[in-house]
Design a protein around this motif. Structure first.
Motif, PDB file in Angstrom:
ATOM      1  N   THR A   5     -40.804 -25.686 -11.763  1.00 17.61           N
ATOM      2  CA  THR A   5     -41.143 -25.789 -10.481  1.00 17.61           C
ATOM      3  C   THR A   5     -42.498 -25.464 -10.263  1.00 17.61           C
ATOM      4  O   THR A   5     -43.017 -24.600 -10.835  1.00 17.61           O
ATOM      5  CB  THR A   5     -40.065 -24.972  -9.606  1.00 17.61           C
ATOM      6  N   ALA A   6     -42.889 -25.875  -8.931  1.00 21.56           N
ATOM      7  CA  ALA A   6     -44.234 -25.444  -8.754  1.00 21.56           C
ATOM      8  C   ALA A   6     -44.716 -24.014  -8.182  1.00 21.56           C
ATOM      9  O   ALA A   6     -43.747 -23.427  -7.515  1.00 21.56           O
ATOM     10  CB  ALA A   6     -44.860 -26.235  -7.560  1.00 21.56           C
ATOM     11  N   SER A   7     -45.555 -23.168  -8.822  1.00 13.10           N
ATOM     12  CA  SER A   7     -45.701 -21.908  -8.507  1.00 13.10           C
ATOM     13  C   SER A   7     -46.747 -22.020  -7.342  1.00 13.10           C
ATOM     14  O   SER A   7     -47.457 -22.765  -7.052  1.00 13.10           O
ATOM     15  CB  SER A   7     -46.355 -21.182  -9.640  1.00 13.10           C
ATOM     16  N   PRO A   8     -46.768 -20.703  -6.575  1.00 14.08           N
ATOM     17  CA  PRO A   8     -47.813 -20.783  -5.455  1.00 14.08           C
ATOM     18  C   PRO A   8     -49.159 -20.899  -5.903  1.00 14.08           C
ATOM     19  O   PRO A   8     -49.929 -21.272  -4.964  1.00 14.08           O
ATOM     20  CB  PRO A   8     -47.397 -19.482  -4.879  1.00 14.08           C
ATOM     21  N   ARG A 313     -42.208 -34.499  -4.424  1.00 12.38           N
ATOM     22  CA  ARG A 313     -40.792 -33.893  -5.410  1.00 12.38           C
ATOM     23  C   ARG A 313     -40.507 -34.804  -6.173  1.00 12.38           C
ATOM     24  O   ARG A 313     -40.714 -36.166  -6.166  1.00 12.38           O
ATOM     25  CB  ARG A 313     -39.924 -33.494  -4.304  1.00 12.38           C
ATOM     26  N   GLY A 314     -39.534 -34.691  -7.249  1.00 16.01           N
ATOM     27  CA  GLY A 314     -39.011 -35.499  -8.158  1.00 16.01           C
ATOM     28  C   GLY A 314     -38.372 -34.639  -9.239  1.00 16.01           C
ATOM     29  O   GLY A 314     -38.431 -33.390  -9.424  1.00 16.01           O
ATOM     30  N   PRO A 354     -43.313 -35.894  -8.912  1.00 20.88           N
ATOM     31  CA  PRO A 354     -43.366 -37.258  -8.892  1.00 20.88           C
ATOM     32  C   PRO A 354     -43.634 -37.734 -10.736  1.00 20.88           C
ATOM     33  O   PRO A 354     -44.544 -36.850 -11.199  1.00 20.88           O
ATOM     34  CB  PRO A 354     -44.307 -37.902  -8.164  1.00 20.88           C
ATOM     35  N   GLU A 355     -43.270 -38.885 -10.950  1.00 22.70           N
ATOM     36  CA  GLU A 355     -43.307 -39.165 -12.393  1.00 22.70           C
ATOM     37  C   GLU A 355     -44.578 -39.786 -12.346  1.00 22.70           C
ATOM     38  O   GLU A 355     -45.562 -39.326 -13.444  1.00 22.70           O
ATOM     39  CB  GLU A 355     -42.644 -40.636 -12.621  1.00 22.70           C
ATOM     40  N   LEU A 433     -52.806 -28.254  -7.859  1.00 21.65           N
ATOM     41  CA  LEU A 433     -51.994 -28.503  -6.757  1.00 21.65           C
ATOM     42  C   LEU A 433     -50.611 -28.397  -7.114  1.00 21.65           C
ATOM     43  O   LEU A 433     -50.014 -27.663  -6.099  1.00 21.65           O
ATOM     44  CB  LEU A 433     -51.987 -30.295  -6.492  1.00 21.65           C
ATOM     45  N   TYR A 434     -50.035 -28.340  -8.233  1.00 25.40           N
ATOM     46  CA  TYR A 434     -48.778 -28.089  -8.544  1.00 25.40           C
ATOM     47  C   TYR A 434     -48.547 -26.853  -9.119  1.00 25.40           C
ATOM     48  O   TYR A 434     -47.098 -26.673  -9.543  1.00 25.40           O
ATOM     49  CB  TYR A 434     -47.899 -29.342  -9.395  1.00 25.40           C
ATOM     50  N   GLY A 435     -49.434 -25.900  -9.401  1.00 31.88           N
ATOM     51  CA  GLY A 435     -49.197 -24.781 -10.147  1.00 31.88           C
ATOM     52  C   GLY A 435     -49.085 -24.756 -11.624  1.00 31.88           C
ATOM     53  O   GLY A 435     -48.368 -23.647 -12.003  1.00 31.88           O
ATOM     54  N   TRP A 436     -49.591 -25.666 -12.055  1.00 37.00           N
ATOM     55  CA  TRP A 436     -49.439 -25.813 -13.665  1.00 37.00           C
ATOM     56  C   TRP A 436     -50.631 -25.229 -14.311  1.00 37.00           C
ATOM     57  O   TRP A 436     -51.451 -24.577 -13.616  1.00 37.00           O
ATOM     58  CB  TRP A 436     -49.399 -27.298 -14.074  1.00 37.00           C
ATOM     59  N   SER A 437     -50.518 -25.371 -15.753  1.00 37.76           N
ATOM     60  CA  SER A 437     -51.686 -24.613 -16.174  1.00 37.76           C
ATOM     61  C   SER A 437     -52.119 -25.637 -17.276  1.00 37.76           C
ATOM     62  O   SER A 437     -51.058 -26.437 -18.087  1.00 37.76           O
ATOM     63  CB  SER A 437     -51.548 -23.474 -16.828  1.00 37.76           C
TER      64      SER A 437
END
Length: 458
Positions: A5-8, A313-314, A354-355, A433-437
């Motif tokens: 899930t996306a982190s803040p 979302r997805g 989203p894919e 944007l999504y909180g990834w790294s």
């Protein structure tokens, strides 16, 4: 199955900034400015008071010494005149607080024995410190007038004046402390008054940032320096809003206009692929067109999300995306001796996005690995909430590692390859944007390991 899930906030090595650095720095600077105002008042008040106290004590001492010396000079002259008018008896001293001593030549030797310090003094006024009969130190001023006919000494006790000077200095010290404390209070009050409109302006700016149409700031402030600043900020916000609005409209228009021809391309490719009389070469080309159309569609969707700063979302299966990317690249390898391999099972890593976003982020990493690896293999390894892209290419230089995610930067191994150097920049923006790294490091022996993490703990 690991669901990310996306982190803040992003954890990316390429985007490791605080939540709101501008706002946090603003709060810190406001506190520092308030402290500087208070400190300025305190130093100014204390410094001026201390300077005034020093000058007061200095002026008192100078005036007192000058007056005493004038009195001593006048009295010793009068004392000598009275002595010469009647040398048979000791003359009286005009001022009661002054004690007079006169010695004729036959008593000069006695003065040298009893008061050797007096005998050595030249004519003039001198400050003397001595011990009284009780063993207490005391100070006096001595006027000396020596002639061949007589020696004259007038002693003026300055102990009381010294005690008065000590008391005055004590009160001056107290005044410095009191005025320093008063300056501190005034500085605190003034800083609060001065910073109040600035703090209010900062709060309103913070609240206005939550809406697309910020509230005007200038009507809430008087026509002073803060009001001028509010007007300038309103003008800047208006111009910035216009630029953002035009950018969003442009992105939406481009997205809409590009989707139509891409839909036509997709429909035509599907229609042609449905024909039973296609030869293998034509079918391979149509499949390549179909994959290119899908790649363009995913890229448009991802860029539109970035322009709107919206998280889609997805439930995207990373293994499925990796297989699709490998299929797209296998048709372009030609005779290059390169193997594409996936380590992991479908459903092992599922991302709440989203894919199209996952495809663009992972596709840039896989595309770079395939582009710069001339032989060997490219491996996509699924981890717990993350994915590694491992290649056996030429590796990563120190300069590339420092600037890899800069927009427009092309690595030292790019040479004449196509590309504008914005792929990894898009990956960095998607991570933000999504909180990834995302992290790219040299491999253990050769090549590069790129890690895309979809969860904070990965």
């Amino acid at each position: 199955m690991a669901s990310a899930t996306a982190s803040p906030r992003p954890m990316a090595q390429a985007d490791d900034a605080p939540d709101d650095p501008v706002r946090s720095r603003g709060r810190r600077y406001r506190r520092r400015l308030r402290t500087r105002i208070i400190l300025s008042f305190f130093l100014l008040g204390t410094g001026l008071t201390a300077l005034y106290a020093y000058l007061t004590d200095f002026a008192r001492q100078r005036v007192e010494d000058q007056l005493v010396e004038e009195v001593m000079n006048k009295n010793i002259d009068e004392y000598a005149r009275r002595f010469y008018s009647d040398p048979t008896r000791p003359p009286s001293v005009p001022v009661e607080q002054i004690r007079g001593f006169s010695y004729t030549p036959d008593r000069f030797e006695r003065v040298r024995q009893e008061r050797p310090e007096w005998a050595l003094l030249p004519n003039g006024n001198h400050n003397i410190t001595d011990i009284d009969e009780n063993g207490e130190p005391f100070a006096y001023k001595l006027a000396v007038r020596k002639t061949p006919e007589a020696w004259f000494f007038l002693a003026y006790d300055t102990s009381q004046a010294a005690r008065g000077a000590t008391q005055l200095r004590s009160w001056l010290y107290v005044a410095v402390v009191l005025f320093g404390a008063l300056s501190l209070v005034i500085g605190w009050w003034s800083a609060a008054r001065v910073m109040s409109p600035v703090s209010e302006l900062a709060k309103r700016i913070g609240r206005s940032g939550d809406s697309t149409q910020p509230e005007p700031l200038a009507p809430h402030f008087p026509d002073d320096e803060v009001g001028e600043l509010a007007k300038a900020l309103d003008d800047y916000a208006e111009r910035l809003t216009e630029v953002v609005q035009r950018d969003r409209e442009f992105n939406a228009d481009v997205s809409h206009e590009l989707r139509t021809p891409l839909a036509v391309i997709r429909g035509a490719a599907e229609l042609l692929l449905s024909r039973p009389d296609l030869d293998e070469k034509t079918q391979a080309r149509l499949l390549r067109i179909q994959r290119a159309e899908q790649q363009c569609t995913d890229l448009i969707s991802a860029l539109l999300l970035l322009s709107r700063n919206e998280r889609g979302r997805g439930a995207t299966d990373v293994a499925k995306v990796a297989e699709q990317l490998f299929d797209a690249h296998r048709g372009q390898l030609g005779s290059k001796p390169l193997a594409l391999r996936l380590e992991g099972a479908p459903g092992q890593v599922v991302v709440d996005a989203p894919e199209s976003a996952v495809t663009v982020a992972l596709g840039n990493l896989v595309g770079n690995a395939v582009k710069y690896t001339q032989q060997g293999e490219v491996v996509v390894r699924l981890l717990d909430g993350a994915v590694d892209v491992i290649d056996s290419g030429p590796g990563l230089s120190a300069e590339d590692a420092a600037r890899l995610f800069e927009r427009g930067y092309r690595g030292t191994h790019a040479e004449h390859s196509q590309g504008g150097g914005i792929g990894l920049s898009i990956v960095r923006r998607l991570c933000a944007l999504y909180g990834w790294s995302v992290r790219v490091v040299p491999g253990e022996t050769q090549g590069v390991i790129a890690t895309l993490s979809f969860s904070p703990d990965a």
